[in-house]
Design a protein around this motif. Sequence first.
Motif, PDB file in Angstrom:
ATOM      1  N   GLU A  52      39.711  40.765  25.759  1.00 21.71           N
ATOM      2  CA  GLU A  52      40.657  41.875  25.826  1.00 21.71           C
ATOM      3  C   GLU A  52      40.794  42.389  27.257  1.00 21.71           C
ATOM      4  OE1 GLU A  52      39.841  43.450  21.248  1.00 21.71           O
ATOM      5  OE2 GLU A  52      38.678  44.247  22.939  1.00 21.71           O
ATOM      6  N   ARG A  53      39.699  42.408  27.990  1.00 21.68           N
ATOM      7  CA  ARG A  53      39.772  42.836  29.391  1.00 21.68           C
ATOM      8  C   ARG A  53      40.548  41.831  30.232  1.00 21.68           C
ATOM      9  NH1 ARG A  53      34.348  43.999  28.260  1.00 21.68           N
ATOM     10  NH2 ARG A  53      33.635  42.261  29.581  1.00 21.68           N
ATOM     11  N   ARG A  54      40.350  40.530  29.961  1.00 22.35           N
ATOM     12  CA  ARG A  54      41.105  39.509  30.693  1.00 22.35           C
ATOM     13  C   ARG A  54      42.599  39.642  30.433  1.00 22.35           C
ATOM     14  NH1 ARG A  54      36.479  36.169  29.852  1.00 22.35           N
ATOM     15  NH2 ARG A  54      37.230  35.546  27.796  1.00 22.35           N
ATOM     16  N   ARG A  55      42.944  39.934  29.174  1.00 21.67           N
ATOM     17  CA  ARG A  55      44.365  40.122  28.847  1.00 21.67           C
ATOM     18  C   ARG A  55      44.932  41.327  29.584  1.00 21.67           C
ATOM     19  NH1 ARG A  55      43.927  39.135  23.891  1.00 21.67           N
ATOM     20  NH2 ARG A  55      43.615  41.233  23.078  1.00 21.67           N
ATOM     21  N   LEU A  60      47.975  43.911  34.387  1.00 24.04           N
ATOM     22  CA  LEU A  60      47.826  44.603  35.663  1.00 24.04           C
ATOM     23  C   LEU A  60      48.408  43.800  36.821  1.00 24.04           C
ATOM     24  CD1 LEU A  60      44.164  45.984  35.351  1.00 24.04           C
ATOM     25  CD2 LEU A  60      46.283  47.306  35.234  1.00 24.04           C
ATOM     26  N   GLY A  61      48.716  42.522  36.570  1.00 25.54           N
ATOM     27  CA  GLY A  61      49.326  41.705  37.609  1.00 25.54           C
ATOM     28  C   GLY A  61      48.344  41.196  38.635  1.00 25.54           C
ATOM     29  N   THR A  62      47.090  40.974  38.227  1.00 26.05           N
ATOM     30  CA  THR A  62      46.099  40.509  39.199  1.00 26.05           C
ATOM     31  C   THR A  62      46.407  39.100  39.676  1.00 26.05           C
ATOM     32  OG1 THR A  62      44.681  39.784  37.358  1.00 26.05           O
ATOM     33  CG2 THR A  62      44.244  41.956  38.308  1.00 26.05           C
ATOM     34  N   ARG A  63      47.224  38.351  38.923  1.00 24.93           N
ATOM     35  CA  ARG A  63      47.569  36.983  39.325  1.00 24.93           C
ATOM     36  C   ARG A  63      48.978  36.904  39.924  1.00 24.93           C
ATOM     37  NH1 ARG A  63      44.992  36.249  34.214  1.00 24.93           N
ATOM     38  NH2 ARG A  63      42.954  35.295  34.434  1.00 24.93           N
ATOM     39  N   GLU A  64      49.621  38.063  40.088  1.00 27.34           N
ATOM     40  CA  GLU A  64      50.970  38.080  40.659  1.00 27.34           C
ATOM     41  C   GLU A  64      50.902  38.411  42.141  1.00 27.34           C
ATOM     42  OE1 GLU A  64      53.141  41.018  38.552  1.00 27.34           O
ATOM     43  OE2 GLU A  64      52.768  40.137  36.577  1.00 27.34           O
ATOM     44  N   ALA A  84      37.606  48.901  31.692  1.00 25.41           N
ATOM     45  CA  ALA A  84      37.845  47.673  32.461  1.00 25.41           C
ATOM     46  C   ALA A  84      37.812  47.936  33.960  1.00 25.41           C
ATOM     47  CB  ALA A  84      39.192  47.072  32.051  1.00 25.41           C
ATOM     48  N   PRO A  85      36.700  48.468  34.470  1.00 23.80           N
ATOM     49  CA  PRO A  85      36.659  48.787  35.907  1.00 23.80           C
ATOM     50  C   PRO A  85      36.831  47.562  36.799  1.00 23.80           C
ATOM     51  CG  PRO A  85      34.474  48.957  34.911  1.00 23.80           C
ATOM     52  CD  PRO A  85      35.439  48.808  33.797  1.00 23.80           C
ATOM     53  N   ASP A  86      36.271  46.406  36.404  1.00 23.45           N
ATOM     54  CA  ASP A  86      36.395  45.201  37.229  1.00 23.45           C
ATOM     55  C   ASP A  86      37.852  44.778  37.359  1.00 23.45           C
ATOM     56  OD1 ASP A  86      33.670  45.212  37.481  1.00 23.45           O
ATOM     57  OD2 ASP A  86      33.314  43.603  36.026  1.00 23.45           O
ATOM     58  N   GLU A  87      38.585  44.848  36.247  1.00 22.79           N
ATOM     59  CA  GLU A  87      39.993  44.435  36.268  1.00 22.79           C
ATOM     60  C   GLU A  87      40.815  45.355  37.175  1.00 22.79           C
ATOM     61  OE1 GLU A  87      38.099  42.117  33.488  1.00 22.79           O
ATOM     62  OE2 GLU A  87      38.028  44.294  33.620  1.00 22.79           O
ATOM     63  N   LEU A  88      40.496  46.654  37.182  1.00 29.15           N
ATOM     64  CA  LEU A  88      41.197  47.566  38.078  1.00 29.15           C
ATOM     65  C   LEU A  88      40.868  47.263  39.538  1.00 29.15           C
ATOM     66  CD1 LEU A  88      41.861  49.195  35.452  1.00 29.15           C
ATOM     67  CD2 LEU A  88      41.655  51.248  36.859  1.00 29.15           C
ATOM     68  N   GLU A  89      39.616  46.901  39.810  1.00 27.84           N
ATOM     69  CA  GLU A  89      39.240  46.555  41.180  1.00 27.84           C
ATOM     70  C   GLU A  89      39.967  45.293  41.639  1.00 27.84           C
ATOM     71  OE1 GLU A  89      35.007  46.281  41.242  1.00 27.84           O
ATOM     72  OE2 GLU A  89      34.700  48.454  41.057  1.00 27.84           O
ATOM     73  N   TYR A  90      40.053  44.276  40.768  1.00 24.00           N
ATOM     74  CA  TYR A  90      40.777  43.054  41.121  1.00 24.00           C
ATOM     75  C   TYR A  90      42.241  43.367  41.407  1.00 24.00           C
ATOM     76  CZ  TYR A  90      36.719  40.718  39.004  1.00 24.00           C
ATOM     77  OH  TYR A  90      35.452  40.312  38.689  1.00 24.00           O
TER      78      TYR A  90
END
Length: 360
Positions: A52-55, A60-64, A84-90
Amino acid sequence: MRPIRLLVPGNIRHSSGGNVYNARLVAGLEELGAEVDVISVDGSWPDASADERRRLGIFLGTREPDEGPGQAVLIVDGLVAVGAPDELEYAAKAGRQIWVLVHMPVLESSGPAALEDEANALRAATGVICTSTSAASVLTKRGLPQAQVVLPGVDPAPRAAGSAPPHLAVVAALLPNKDQVLTVEALARIQDLEWTASFVGSDQADPGYAREVRAAIAANGLQERVRLEGELTGEALEVEWARTNLTLLVSRTEAFGMAVTESLAHGIPVLVREGTGAVEALGTAGQAADDGGPRLPGATLPLPAGGNESPDRLAGSLRQWLTDQQVRESWRKTALDARSRLPDWSITARKMLGIMAGTE
């Protein structure tokens, strides 16, 4: 004006204050010409799984690549962000502009790990926007350098006529934090007086606690006087407001309490628990009394946890309101006066845009 992408939790399906705020904010932003894309993010937020965090990371557009002026500004509901703190940092490292919208800070009782996740997520954000002064105060005390405040608005509403005998309403989902059992115990102590009461809110948010509320009503013989109406919307909710004379919101913790300002919009006074954000909501349209102090459209009560002190104290305040015509008329007049001073949702939307544009 850059497009806005609002990410909201998909697992909160009852009419919570956060859901209402998000929906009314979107409507206000669109009325101002903003392009808003609302994405309901599936997951057991804030305790989401790795998948769910990866989704979320995709949303969040981490790959855009950063597309500059056309790139959407992201607003992430705090319930999602703190999970999802890691996803926000990415996403921040990828150049995304991310604002976290905090309706309710993580509770201290959630433990050190949850508090650390909150701190990391908020540090990664472009900025943090809280929906109440009390929420911002909690976060700054925890070390956040700055938190902006954008208070909820309220829709104009017809003046409530009330009922005879007086009718009391608690407008909140049946949840332990909302403490409806405390209200039942207080009502049990004033059965010698004439009144009716209703609890308006989802009984599916926490079915176990809903059973506790029903059991407390039955144990105190209040089935004929206290009704569980479930979640009401539209005309059915307006009918409930129209017959109400007094609203109660005695939550153990409350960032703001939009039911308070909704009640005031109908000219209905409110009793709230002291030390919670509901006090800010009650004072939103308050006036200064002759002695310079606040003249509130209702009252704030210190209600400590545990024992009989809180039910006794709440029952005592209700008894005074029910038996003292001067108190009842004073609260009603102040609530009616407050109706013209309540902020509307256009103010909320304009301030939000101003913060993201750097003009606030």
